[in-house]
Design an enzyme around this catalytic site. Structure first.
Site, PDB file in Angstrom:
ATOM      1  N   GLU A  82     -16.680  13.011  14.104  1.00  0.00           N
ATOM      2  CA  GLU A  82     -15.282  13.453  14.210  1.00  0.00           C
ATOM      3  C   GLU A  82     -14.333  12.378  14.758  1.00  0.00           C
ATOM      4  O   GLU A  82     -13.599  12.609  15.728  1.00  0.00           O
ATOM      5  CB  GLU A  82     -15.202  14.741  15.025  1.00  0.00           C
ATOM      6  CG  GLU A  82     -15.986  15.877  14.364  1.00  0.00           C
ATOM      7  CD  GLU A  82     -15.892  17.211  15.092  1.00  0.00           C
ATOM      8  OE1 GLU A  82     -15.298  17.262  16.188  1.00  0.00           O
ATOM      9  OE2 GLU A  82     -16.429  18.197  14.565  1.00  0.00           O
TER      10      GLU A  82
ATOM     11  N   GLU B 250     -21.572  19.916   9.973  1.00  0.00           N
ATOM     12  CA  GLU B 250     -21.370  21.017  10.919  1.00  0.00           C
ATOM     13  C   GLU B 250     -20.556  22.094  10.226  1.00  0.00           C
ATOM     14  O   GLU B 250     -19.598  21.795   9.519  1.00  0.00           O
ATOM     15  CB  GLU B 250     -20.592  20.574  12.169  1.00  0.00           C
ATOM     16  CG  GLU B 250     -21.304  19.666  13.127  1.00  0.00           C
ATOM     17  CD  GLU B 250     -20.419  19.340  14.344  1.00  0.00           C
ATOM     18  OE1 GLU B 250     -19.522  20.140  14.679  1.00  0.00           O
ATOM     19  OE2 GLU B 250     -20.628  18.268  14.934  1.00  0.00           O
TER      20      GLU B 250
END
Length: 506
Positions: free
Chosen positions: A164, A283
């Protein structure tokens, strides 16, 4: 409030369904694998579901102790590597039948260019002060794994660069150009070690996702890089509202989420050299916080049933975050049901969503029907298998009544087997609440919760007529029902008469 759904199932029908539910499962930081309860939860997940890969944070964080520095007798700084904990973690994963999906991060403190950290366990999220040293850390670690587990094996483990970076909490200032530098140098180092490694990124989540994917591929085009896959994340709730230890979040519109996933596919396919490149959701979950009570509910299980029917439409794989609730991003949780990400609550208690994954793992055959509330597959033995769900963003009291008709051989008997997960049949959260919401479970309480956390199984015989076999299914609000319809051939033992047994007497 009852709603009727009538489906005439065509055994020659075609519906696209890429079921890769078992490809990967998420975990917290990898160092947690040294804990007993963590491994017990993972073993339960593997026994009942069985995933193939596992992905977690913190491979290079200080609790794994891989990167070490010391001064020699002349006062010069030296580097050494310690693989003691890495070996223990990897051995445990391999014993459970898992291969790692290697996420490269976070930064060892002594290698980091800054002090910014994330989470309770303080993963450093700043770039390396020396990219040469970072690349050496990556290649020395991979080489060690290749020596220990075999090069032909380890090169099959996917490699993802960071986590991220589009969020400033996970990459200092969400600096795009600095991340591209990290990706490029890491990509080159891994490929130089062994070109068979598959390397991807940018593992973005939410914020400016379309911009990041496009600019990532523009950078790769300019630099003539050919990533092996693209990674991103997928969460489906609105912003949470904090209250005490918890964050309450409403589910977002599933169609908007699917459209967002399609946008990534469209961007990638707009680049001729990257068209068709695999997308891995490394995810996904409903909420993106580890203290959202939604995660523990039947509502979560039903919503995820719909997600799993469609996540393979444009993605090669999709990894649920996470398998269990031994997890410390915001600290050690206070209670067994605290809204953790996991499929399993602490105490080895399966949550309703656990069974949604098991139901999908059990599916086999050709997909012949897919709708907003059901998926059906035609099996090689002439039977059928499917999952029905009653999902909703809010409670409305709706009960779904399904009337299903399948092609069948005349007078053939079929066995209908159903497994039901709903708020009446498989709801450990409610039992825990009725117990008084104990923060520390005694042995008896934990056993009761595990006993009530299993699907309700039922069966009956149905005979086909007029080349059809018809069944009905009732799915309560936020319920999920797995069903199998299999042709039956009676093979009774000599002298055994089931009807006589059921009549009672002699």
């Amino acid at each position: 409030m009852k709603e009727n759904r009538v489906y005439e199932i065509d055994h020659q029908g075609k519906a696209f369904f890429h079921n890769n539910v078992d490809f990967c499962i998420g975990t917290g930081r990898m160092g947690l694998a040294l804990q007993k309860e963590y491994m017990e939860q993972l073993q339960l997940v593997q026994e009942e579901i069985g995933f193939r890969h596992i992905r977690g944070h913190g491979l290079f964080s200080d609790d794994m102790a891989i990167y070490q520095e010391y001064e020699d007798e002349n006062g010069a700084k030296r580097v050494e590597y310690n693989f003691t904990y890495l070996d223990l973690v990897m051995d445990s994963y391999r014993k459970c039948g898992l291969r790692p999906f290697l996420e490269l991060g976070f930064m060892p403190d002594k290698m980091a260019s800054g002090k910014q950290t994330v989470f309770y366990w303080k993963g450093n999220v700043t770039p390396p002060k020396d990219y040469r040293m970072w690349c050496e850390l990556v290649t020395v670690t991979l080489r060690h794994l290749m020596e220990r587990y075999g090069a032909d094996e380890v090169v099959t483990w996917p490699v993802e660069v960071w986590n991220e970076p589009n969020l400033p909490g996970f990459w200092k200032d969400a600096d795009m150009e600095e991340y591209f530098k990290l990706f490029h140098s890491t990509f080159d180092a891994v490929k130089e070690l062994d070109a068979r490694f598959r390397v991807g990124g940018p593992a973005i989540c939410g914020v400016q996702d379309e911009l990041w994917i496009r600019e990532f591929l523009n950078y790769c085009r300019r630099e003539k890089l050919m990533p092996d896959f693209v990674t991103r994340h997928h969460y489906t709730t609105e912003f949470p509202k904090p209250e005490g230890h918890y964050g309450y979040a409403a589910l977002s519109d599933a169609e908007q989420g699917f459209a967002n996933l399609q946008s990534t596919r469209d961007i990638i396919d707009s680049f001729e050299e990257y068209r068709g490149l695999e997308i891995h959701l490394t995810e996904f979950n409903t909420s993106y916080i580890p203290n959202c009570p939604l995660h523990d509910t039947n509502q979560n299980a039903a919503y995820l049933a719909q997600q799993l029917s469609r996540l393979g439409d444009v993605n090669e794989s999709y990894s649920y975050w996470t398998f269990g609730d031994i997890f410390e991003e915001q600290g050690v949780p206070f209670t067994p049901f605290h809204g953790g990400f996991g499929l399993v609550a602490n105490g080895c208690i399966p949550k309703p969503t656990f069974w949604t994954f098991q139901f999908y793992k059990e599916l086999s055959g050709e997909c012949i029907h897919k709708s907003e509330d059901m998926i059906v597959l035609h099996k090689k033995n002439g039977g059928y298998q499917g999952i029905a769900w009653n999902a909703g963003r809010e409670r409305c009291g709706r009960e779904l009544e399904f009337a299903l008709s399948f092609p069948a051989q005349e007078s053939q008997e079929y066995a209908l087997i159903t497994k039901t997960v709903d708020e009446d049949t498989c709801n450990p959260l409610r039992l825990w609440h009725d117990m008084g919401e104990p923060s520390s479970l005694n042995a008896r309480q934990a056993k009761l919760l595990r006993e009530c956390a299993r699907p309700f199984v039922s069966s009956r015989r149905i005979r086909g007529a007029e080349e059809k076999v018809k069944i009905s299914l009732t799915v309560q609000e936020f319920g999920v029902v797995s069903f199998e319809l299999n042709p039956v051939e009676i093979k009774s033992d000599r002298g055994y008469d089931y009807d006589r047994v059921m009549r009672g007497g002699a």
